[in-house]
Write a protein that holds these residues in place. Structure first.
Motif, PDB file in Angstrom:
ATOM      1  N   CYS A  64       4.974   6.201   4.733  1.00 31.01           N
ATOM      2  CA  CYS A  64       4.137   7.389   4.974  1.00 31.01           C
ATOM      3  C   CYS A  64       4.446   7.969   6.351  1.00 31.01           C
ATOM      4  CB  CYS A  64       2.650   7.032   4.931  1.00 31.01           C
ATOM      5  SG  CYS A  64       2.094   6.313   3.392  1.00 31.01           S
ATOM      6  N   VAL A  65       4.550   7.110   7.323  1.00 30.22           N
ATOM      7  CA  VAL A  65       4.839   7.540   8.693  1.00 30.22           C
ATOM      8  C   VAL A  65       6.224   8.196   8.748  1.00 30.22           C
ATOM      9  CG1 VAL A  65       5.250   6.709  11.045  1.00 30.22           C
ATOM     10  CG2 VAL A  65       3.276   5.870   9.730  1.00 30.22           C
ATOM     11  N   GLU A  66       7.183   7.616   8.031  1.00 32.62           N
ATOM     12  CA  GLU A  66       8.530   8.200   7.983  1.00 32.62           C
ATOM     13  C   GLU A  66       8.517   9.588   7.344  1.00 32.62           C
ATOM     14  OE1 GLU A  66      11.167   5.476   6.021  1.00 32.62           O
ATOM     15  OE2 GLU A  66      10.701   3.873   7.430  1.00 32.62           O
ATOM     16  N   GLU A  67       7.591   9.830   6.437  1.00 27.73           N
ATOM     17  CA  GLU A  67       7.523  11.101   5.725  1.00 27.73           C
ATOM     18  C   GLU A  67       6.853  12.212   6.547  1.00 27.73           C
ATOM     19  OE1 GLU A  67       5.256  11.520   1.847  1.00 27.73           O
ATOM     20  OE2 GLU A  67       7.294  11.228   1.113  1.00 27.73           O
ATOM     21  N   GLN A  68       6.095  11.863   7.583  1.00 28.85           N
ATOM     22  CA  GLN A  68       5.340  12.856   8.347  1.00 28.85           C
ATOM     23  C   GLN A  68       6.215  13.946   8.972  1.00 28.85           C
ATOM     24  OE1 GLN A  68       1.925  13.191   8.189  1.00 28.85           O
ATOM     25  NE2 GLN A  68       2.312  11.618   6.644  1.00 28.85           N
ATOM     26  N   PRO A  69       7.374  13.608   9.588  1.00 29.28           N
ATOM     27  CA  PRO A  69       8.207  14.691  10.145  1.00 29.28           C
ATOM     28  C   PRO A  69       8.676  15.688   9.091  1.00 29.28           C
ATOM     29  CG  PRO A  69       8.841  12.588  11.086  1.00 29.28           C
ATOM     30  CD  PRO A  69       7.880  12.285   9.970  1.00 29.28           C
ATOM     31  N   GLN A  70       8.988  15.218   7.895  1.00 35.22           N
ATOM     32  CA  GLN A  70       9.404  16.130   6.827  1.00 35.22           C
ATOM     33  C   GLN A  70       8.246  17.048   6.425  1.00 35.22           C
ATOM     34  OE1 GLN A  70       9.769  14.766   2.854  1.00 35.22           O
ATOM     35  NE2 GLN A  70      10.870  16.572   2.195  1.00 35.22           N
ATOM     36  N   LEU A 128     -10.123   7.557  -7.955  1.00 35.89           N
ATOM     37  CA  LEU A 128     -10.201   8.748  -8.807  1.00 35.89           C
ATOM     38  C   LEU A 128      -8.817   9.333  -9.064  1.00 35.89           C
ATOM     39  CD1 LEU A 128     -12.201  10.761 -10.152  1.00 35.89           C
ATOM     40  CD2 LEU A 128     -12.193  12.021  -7.997  1.00 35.89           C
ATOM     41  N   TYR A 129      -7.977   9.328  -8.033  1.00 36.97           N
ATOM     42  CA  TYR A 129      -6.627   9.873  -8.157  1.00 36.97           C
ATOM     43  C   TYR A 129      -5.604   8.813  -8.574  1.00 36.97           C
ATOM     44  CZ  TYR A 129      -7.464  14.657  -6.858  1.00 36.97           C
ATOM     45  OH  TYR A 129      -7.856  15.968  -6.890  1.00 36.97           O
ATOM     46  N   GLU A 130      -6.089   7.634  -8.909  1.00 32.04           N
ATOM     47  CA  GLU A 130      -5.229   6.562  -9.429  1.00 32.04           C
ATOM     48  C   GLU A 130      -4.099   6.219  -8.464  1.00 32.04           C
ATOM     49  OE1 GLU A 130      -4.195   8.476 -13.083  1.00 32.04           O
ATOM     50  OE2 GLU A 130      -6.106   7.986 -14.008  1.00 32.04           O
ATOM     51  N   VAL A 131      -4.420   6.182  -7.182  1.00 32.56           N
ATOM     52  CA  VAL A 131      -3.425   5.860  -6.160  1.00 32.56           C
ATOM     53  C   VAL A 131      -3.265   4.343  -6.114  1.00 32.56           C
ATOM     54  CG1 VAL A 131      -2.840   5.985  -3.711  1.00 32.56           C
ATOM     55  CG2 VAL A 131      -4.072   7.874  -4.805  1.00 32.56           C
ATOM     56  N   ASP A 132      -2.071   3.866  -6.430  1.00 35.68           N
ATOM     57  CA  ASP A 132      -1.819   2.432  -6.357  1.00 35.68           C
ATOM     58  C   ASP A 132      -0.652   2.093  -5.445  1.00 35.68           C
ATOM     59  OD1 ASP A 132       0.199   3.351  -7.969  1.00 35.68           O
ATOM     60  OD2 ASP A 132      -0.294   2.100  -9.685  1.00 35.68           O
ATOM     61  N   GLU A 133      -0.106   3.138  -4.805  1.00 30.75           N
ATOM     62  CA  GLU A 133       0.941   2.937  -3.816  1.00 30.75           C
ATOM     63  C   GLU A 133       0.932   4.134  -2.876  1.00 30.75           C
ATOM     64  OE1 GLU A 133       4.835   2.956  -5.572  1.00 30.75           O
ATOM     65  OE2 GLU A 133       4.423   4.764  -6.698  1.00 30.75           O
ATOM     66  N   LEU A 134       1.444   3.915  -1.688  1.00 35.91           N
ATOM     67  CA  LEU A 134       1.561   4.987  -0.698  1.00 35.91           C
ATOM     68  C   LEU A 134       3.007   5.102  -0.260  1.00 35.91           C
ATOM     69  CD1 LEU A 134      -1.528   4.352   1.603  1.00 35.91           C
ATOM     70  CD2 LEU A 134      -1.277   6.116  -0.151  1.00 35.91           C
ATOM     71  N   PRO A 135       3.460   6.289   0.095  1.00 37.37           N
ATOM     72  CA  PRO A 135       2.787   7.569  -0.036  1.00 37.37           C
ATOM     73  C   PRO A 135       2.691   7.994  -1.499  1.00 37.37           C
ATOM     74  CG  PRO A 135       5.039   7.921   0.700  1.00 37.37           C
ATOM     75  CD  PRO A 135       4.818   6.434   0.644  1.00 37.37           C
ATOM     76  N   PHE A 136       1.684   8.803  -1.780  1.00 32.85           N
ATOM     77  CA  PHE A 136       1.452   9.340  -3.115  1.00 32.85           C
ATOM     78  C   PHE A 136       0.994  10.783  -2.944  1.00 32.85           C
ATOM     79  CE2 PHE A 136      -1.436  10.348  -6.628  1.00 32.85           C
ATOM     80  CZ  PHE A 136      -0.655  10.035  -7.727  1.00 32.85           C
ATOM     81  N   ASN A 137       1.447  11.669  -3.816  1.00 34.76           N
ATOM     82  CA  ASN A 137       0.990  13.047  -3.692  1.00 34.76           C
ATOM     83  C   ASN A 137       0.824  13.720  -5.041  1.00 34.76           C
ATOM     84  OD1 ASN A 137       3.531  14.238  -4.454  1.00 34.76           O
ATOM     85  ND2 ASN A 137       4.295  13.750  -2.422  1.00 34.76           N
ATOM     86  N   VAL A 138       0.072  14.784  -5.028  1.00 35.46           N
ATOM     87  CA  VAL A 138      -0.184  15.614  -6.194  1.00 35.46           C
ATOM     88  C   VAL A 138      -0.077  17.057  -5.716  1.00 35.46           C
ATOM     89  CG1 VAL A 138      -1.933  16.307  -7.888  1.00 35.46           C
ATOM     90  CG2 VAL A 138      -1.747  13.904  -7.220  1.00 35.46           C
ATOM     91  N   ILE A 139       0.568  17.882  -6.502  1.00 35.04           N
ATOM     92  CA  ILE A 139       0.674  19.312  -6.171  1.00 35.04           C
ATOM     93  C   ILE A 139      -0.135  20.080  -7.208  1.00 35.04           C
ATOM     94  CG2 ILE A 139       2.241  21.268  -5.832  1.00 35.04           C
ATOM     95  CD1 ILE A 139       4.428  18.996  -5.388  1.00 35.04           C
ATOM     96  N   ILE A 140      -1.037  20.939  -6.715  1.00 40.05           N
ATOM     97  CA  ILE A 140      -1.876  21.719  -7.635  1.00 40.05           C
ATOM     98  C   ILE A 140      -1.689  23.205  -7.382  1.00 40.05           C
ATOM     99  CG2 ILE A 140      -3.591  19.873  -7.861  1.00 40.05           C
ATOM    100  CD1 ILE A 140      -5.434  21.508  -6.006  1.00 40.05           C
ATOM    101  N   ASP A 141      -1.933  23.993  -8.431  1.00 42.61           N
ATOM    102  CA  ASP A 141      -1.840  25.450  -8.283  1.00 42.61           C
ATOM    103  C   ASP A 141      -3.186  26.024  -7.838  1.00 42.61           C
ATOM    104  OD1 ASP A 141      -3.507  25.612 -10.518  1.00 42.61           O
ATOM    105  OD2 ASP A 141      -1.951  26.400 -11.855  1.00 42.61           O
TER     106      ASP A 141
END
Length: 167
Positions: A64-70, A128-141
């Motif tokens: 997750c920390v590695e993903e922050q700059p992106q 609720l979002y069924e997060v079982d690993e990190l990082p995890f994301n969802v994109i919504i319209d």
């Protein structure tokens, strides 16, 4: 034994599912209300009309920390769309230490919305979002419909770029 087998067949042919996934592409994203780092309350529904990247992360999660700059680069790249209320990132921290969370926000110069209930893996929103690993994301319209989930790296940026062009 015959009764169990019959019940199983009925369940399979009736469309019944023991595990009903809520977080699937094409379904509505459940509402989220949590506390921002400044202590104020924030709800996902206030972002209606925008393309939203819901990002689950934690300061103790190395990927997750590695993903922050992106994410920072992507947010800054699409800042015009942010200003015009077309795009937003909503990060949900699964931290349990408020001080560590706030320091990380400053260290990574994160300028998008950060919320948390500081309940670690016991967060009801993570369940609720069924997060079982990190990082995890969802994109919504803009209507809250899930367009994609768990995209990272170039695949994530390409999806955001394409979605903003279509908007």
């Amino acid at each position: 034994m015959k009764t169990c087998f019959t019940l199983l067949l009925l369940m399979l042919f009736s469309g019944y599912s023991i595990a009903q996934n809520k977080i699937e592409v094409g379904k509505k994203a459940p509402e989220i209300t949590m506390t921002k780092a400044d202590g104020t309350s924030f709800s996902l529904s206030t972002l209606k009309g925008k393309l939203v990247l819901i990002d689950f992360w934690a300061t103790w999660c190395a990927p997750c920390v590695e993903e922050q700059p992106q994410l920072k680069t992507m947010y800054d790249t699409y800042s015009e769309q942010v200003k015009n209320n077309q795009f937003e990132i909503l990060s949900i921290s699964l931290d349990k230490n408020k001080e560590s969370w706030q320091k990380a926000i400053g260290r990574f110069n994160i300028n998008w919305i950060q919320i948390s209930d500081l309940k670690f893996w016991k967060s009801p929103v993570a369940k609720l979002y069924e997060v079982d690993e990190l990082p995890f994301n969802v994109i919504i319209d803009g209507e809250g419909t899930i367009l994609a989930k768990n995209l990272h790296g170039k695949e994530l940026e390409d999806f955001i770029k394409k979605s903003l062009v279509q908007k």
